[in-house]
Structures are given as C-alpha cells and as structure tokens.
Motif scaffolding. Structure first.
Motif, PDB file in Angstrom:
ATOM      1  N   PRO A   1       6.123   7.992   0.548  1.00 13.44           N
ATOM      2  CA  PRO A   1       4.898   7.342   0.970  1.00 13.44           C
ATOM      3  C   PRO A   1       5.157   6.325   2.068  1.00 13.44           C
TER       4      PRO A   1
ATOM      5  N   LYS B   1       0.849  -1.183   0.000  1.00 14.23           N
ATOM      6  CA  LYS B   1       0.000   0.000   0.000  1.00 14.23           C
ATOM      7  C   LYS B   1       0.889   1.238   0.000  1.00 14.23           C
ATOM      8  N   HIS B   2       0.509   2.227  -0.782  1.00 14.70           N
ATOM      9  CA  HIS B   2       1.241   3.482  -0.714  1.00 14.70           C
ATOM     10  C   HIS B   2       0.288   4.646  -0.930  1.00 14.70           C
ATOM     11  N   ARG B   3       0.748   5.780  -0.440  1.00  9.94           N
ATOM     12  CA  ARG B   3      -0.050   6.982  -0.602  1.00  9.94           C
ATOM     13  C   ARG B   3       0.253   7.559  -1.974  1.00  9.94           C
ATOM     14  N   SER B   4      -0.782   7.784  -2.718  1.00  7.67           N
ATOM     15  CA  SER B   4      -0.622   8.329  -4.062  1.00  7.67           C
ATOM     16  C   SER B   4      -0.826   9.833  -4.031  1.00  7.67           C
TER      17      SER B   4
ATOM     18  N   GLN C   1      -6.776   8.454  -1.627  1.00  8.54           N
ATOM     19  CA  GLN C   1      -5.359   8.804  -1.505  1.00  8.54           C
ATOM     20  C   GLN C   1      -4.421   7.604  -1.512  1.00  8.54           C
ATOM     21  N   HIS C   2      -4.975   6.433  -1.470  1.00 12.07           N
ATOM     22  CA  HIS C   2      -4.098   5.268  -1.335  1.00 12.07           C
ATOM     23  C   HIS C   2      -4.353   4.232  -2.436  1.00 12.07           C
TER      24      HIS C   2
END
Lengths: 181, 227
Positions: free
Chosen positions: B221, B21-24, B158-159
C-alpha cells in the motif's frame, strides 16, 4: 479594574450617593452552550419526571425521566447529567446522557460527551473524543430506537412516586418587545 | 506482557500521534456485501469514529458501537479471567433476542485479547451471526504493537487511516492463519491480505470450509501521512 473614564461613564445618570453594584462575579459553572431563546435548566436544578415543551431546551442540571420537545432543539450542556429518553427535532450532547435519543433532524455528540444509549436520526455526528456506547440508526427517525439491553437502565421508581408531567410554556412577549419586532 | 489477564497499564507520557493512510484490499470486498436496501447491521468493536459512521450511513447501515477494549480495561482484572470472561461479555456486549450483524468490525482488537478471550468473544457473537456475516480484523505482522488499539478511519471505499499512539510498546501476538481459525470457532478466514505496513487484513466468515483462505495477497500500500 475600572479606569476613570469608564467609571465616569458608568456613573453618569446615577443619583448621588447611590450604592455601586458589586463587581460581577464569575459564574461557578462554565456553560459552553449559548442558551439562546428557550428554556434552560441550570446546573443546580434536578428534575425527575416527564419534560415536554414547545420551545428549545438547554439542560445544565440533572434530569431523570423523559424529555419531549418534538419540534425544537434540546442541548445537553457539559455539566448536565441526564438519564432520560429524549425526543426532539435536534439534540446536541456535551454532557452525560443515559438514554435513547430520537431526533427528526439530527443528533450531535460532542467531544466532551458521554453517551450511553441508542441514537435514531437522519443525521448523526460523533465528534472525536466522545464516549459513546450504543447503536446508531440513521435510516428512520419515526420509529423509536430499539433499546440494547443494559445500554440504558433507568432506575426503577416506586409507583406512588410517579412523576407529574412538567410542561414548559414560552413566556409571553411584552408589548414593547413585540412592537419592536 | 500486559494482556487483559495482567494489570492495568500504567499511564505514560503522551506519545506522538500519527495518522497513516493506506490502501485496504479487504475493505472493498467487505463493502461489496453491503446492500443499502437491506439496511445492514454493523457491530463496531472499536472507538466511536464520526467519519466511519458517516461513511456507513451511505449504506443505510444500523451501527452498534461498543468500544470493547476500553470497556474491558475499566473492569477488574479477575473478571477478565477465562472463567469469568463470558459473563463479562454478556454484560458489556448484551445481545437482544433476534439481533443480527451483517458485519463485525473488530479492527485490531484481536491483537489485544488472549486467545481464550477471542474464542469467548466469537462464541458469544455467534448467535447474532449468520452465514453471510463477515468479521473484519486487522492482525499485526510486526514484532511489536502500540500499547492500545488504534483508531481506524474509513476514508473511502479503498482507503483507511489509523490514528493514535503509533509507538510500539508491547509484543505482537502475530497470529497465524491457523491460530486465527482455532481462536474463532465456527468462523473461517475467507480472505487474508498481508500489507507491507505490518497489517494483515482478515475477513472471517461463518461456516466456511476451514483451512484455506479464498484469497491471499501481498500488497504494497502507498504510505501517505495524513496531516
């Protein structure tokens, strides 16, 4: 193998000398969908034409044409190969479908499915692993999904071979069964 | 290198699957342009992912899904050559008259296409794009990339999370912004976000001033493994 007690129970009430039924044979095709009430098209059945009905429909065989059961559910089993536009209340696909699906409630494309065509329903689910090519319109189910060129190409049929509609009518309940309900 | 000009990749032993998972940073910007009342049209060039469909349905999107990488893999090698590629695209990704896309989700597909193939793809899609069309592309900044495009899942506004074989097995093209501009005629990089997980998020838009991205950010992120 039967154990003796089970055998005695099974034989109770059977007239002496009656021939024992052969042991049950595994079905040749595994069917993953519970047929439940409604009509079922078996794995060895091929239908070309227009399918309409007033009950749920489960397909395990081959169907080419159109399927319309607007108030009921259509289930495309794993062994099914369907080249048809389908209009139903709900559609569940586990097998192979080439065509546009339109459902009043929902469409579910299972992980074993190969689906080439457009989907139109208020709710559409795609399971991980499914093969899908087409468009999804979850806005409206009243208008037919526009066909993407090449997404669904129904083989051309000669005019004189135009299929006759096949209507599925529910079986009448027996009086005893009706009384139990 | 086993680009589309080469032979079909040989089947390998199953690789470990991960989900990260990462914050985009580009996703919120992308979604800001989606207005549910306009019933936006989205072209997804990746795998069919149920949660993405569910997410986009909240924006009343009409989503067209064409898993272009896998469709190309199924085609003979010679049809992927520069001369034949436009015809192949016309067959695999036919466009209806008047068809329009507000968003094109390319994900990491461009990492797996040759420059001429990317150019052909963008040229083919141009008639279905307008000045407000945005292309969302994920460019690898790592030296190597997995053998096949990953499966990206939108978790929220956002993710995102990627899933699939994470083992890097082929060299990454590591496109620069200038290369991206050259490969995508008619489009320009609207925004570019370099994430520390080795992904550069790019938003391309038609007809913008070439050369300068509006925003370039370096973000770190939070890396959270989704189990």
């Amino acid at each position: 193998m039967w154990n003796k007690r089970e055998e005695e129970q099974l034989n109770a009430g059977r007239p002496a000398g009656a021939v024992q039924p052969p042991p049950s044979v595994e079905p040749r095709h595994e069917v993953s969908v519970n047929p439940g009430p409604g009509a079922a098209i078996g794995p060895s059945i091929s239908i070309v034409g227009e399918l309409t009905g007033e009950e749920d429909l489960t397909i395990h065989g081959k169907v080419e044409g159109t399927i319309q059961v607007p108030k009921h559910t259509v289930t495309i089993g794993r062994t099914a190969k369907v080249t048809a536009d389908i209009r139903a209340k709900a559609v569940s696909v586990e097998g192979e479908v080439r065509g546009n699906l339109q459902a009043a409630e929902q469409i579910l494309i299972r992980k074993t499915a190969t689906m080439l065509g457009n989907l139109a329903a208020p709710r559409v689910g795609l399971e991980d692993g499914c093969r899908f090519k087409g468009s999804v319109d979850m806005e409206s189910s009243s208008t037919p999904a526009p066909r993407a060129a090449g997404a669904h190409e129904t083989p051309a049929r000669p005019a004189d071979a135009a299929p006759k509609p096949v209507t599925i009518t529910p079986l009448k309940q027996e009086p005893a069964a009706a009384a139990r309900q | 290198m086993s680009w589309f000009s080469g032979s079909r990749p040989q089947p390998q032993a199953p690789e470990p699957k991960e989900s990260l998972k990462h914050r985009s940073l580009a996703l919120p910007q992308l979604l800001r342009g989606l207005h549910p009342e306009a019933h936006p049209s989205v072209l997804d060039l990746g795998m069919a992912v149920g949660p993405n469909l569910e997410f986009l349905s909240a924006y009343s999107c009409r989503v067209r899904i064409v898993d272009l990488y896998r469709s190309l893999l199924a085609e003979p090698t010679e049809s992927r050559e520069p001369g034949a590629f436009p015809a192949l695209l016309a067959r695999l990704l036919p466009l209806e008259a008047g068809e329009h896309f507000d968003i094109i989700l390319a994900w990491d597909l461009l990492n797996y296409l040759r420059a001429d193939q990317t150019t052909a793809l963008m040229t083919w899609l141009t008639p279905a794009c307008s000045a407000r069309t945005i292309v969302f592309a994920l460019i690898s900044t790592q030296r190597q990339i997995p053998n096949a495009p990953l499966r990206y899942r939108i978790l929220d506004e956002q993710h995102m999370a990627w899933e699939g074989a994470a083992v890097a097995t082929r060299p990454s093209p590591r496109f620069t912004q200038l290369q991206m501009q050259r490969m995508t005629p008619g489009f320009s990089v609207k925004s570019s976000y370099i994430l520390r997980n080795g992904i550069q998020e790019c938003l391309l838009q038609m007809g913008q001033q070439r050369g300068v991205a509006k925003a370039v950010a370096v973000a770190s992120p939070r890396r959270v493994v989704v189990r």
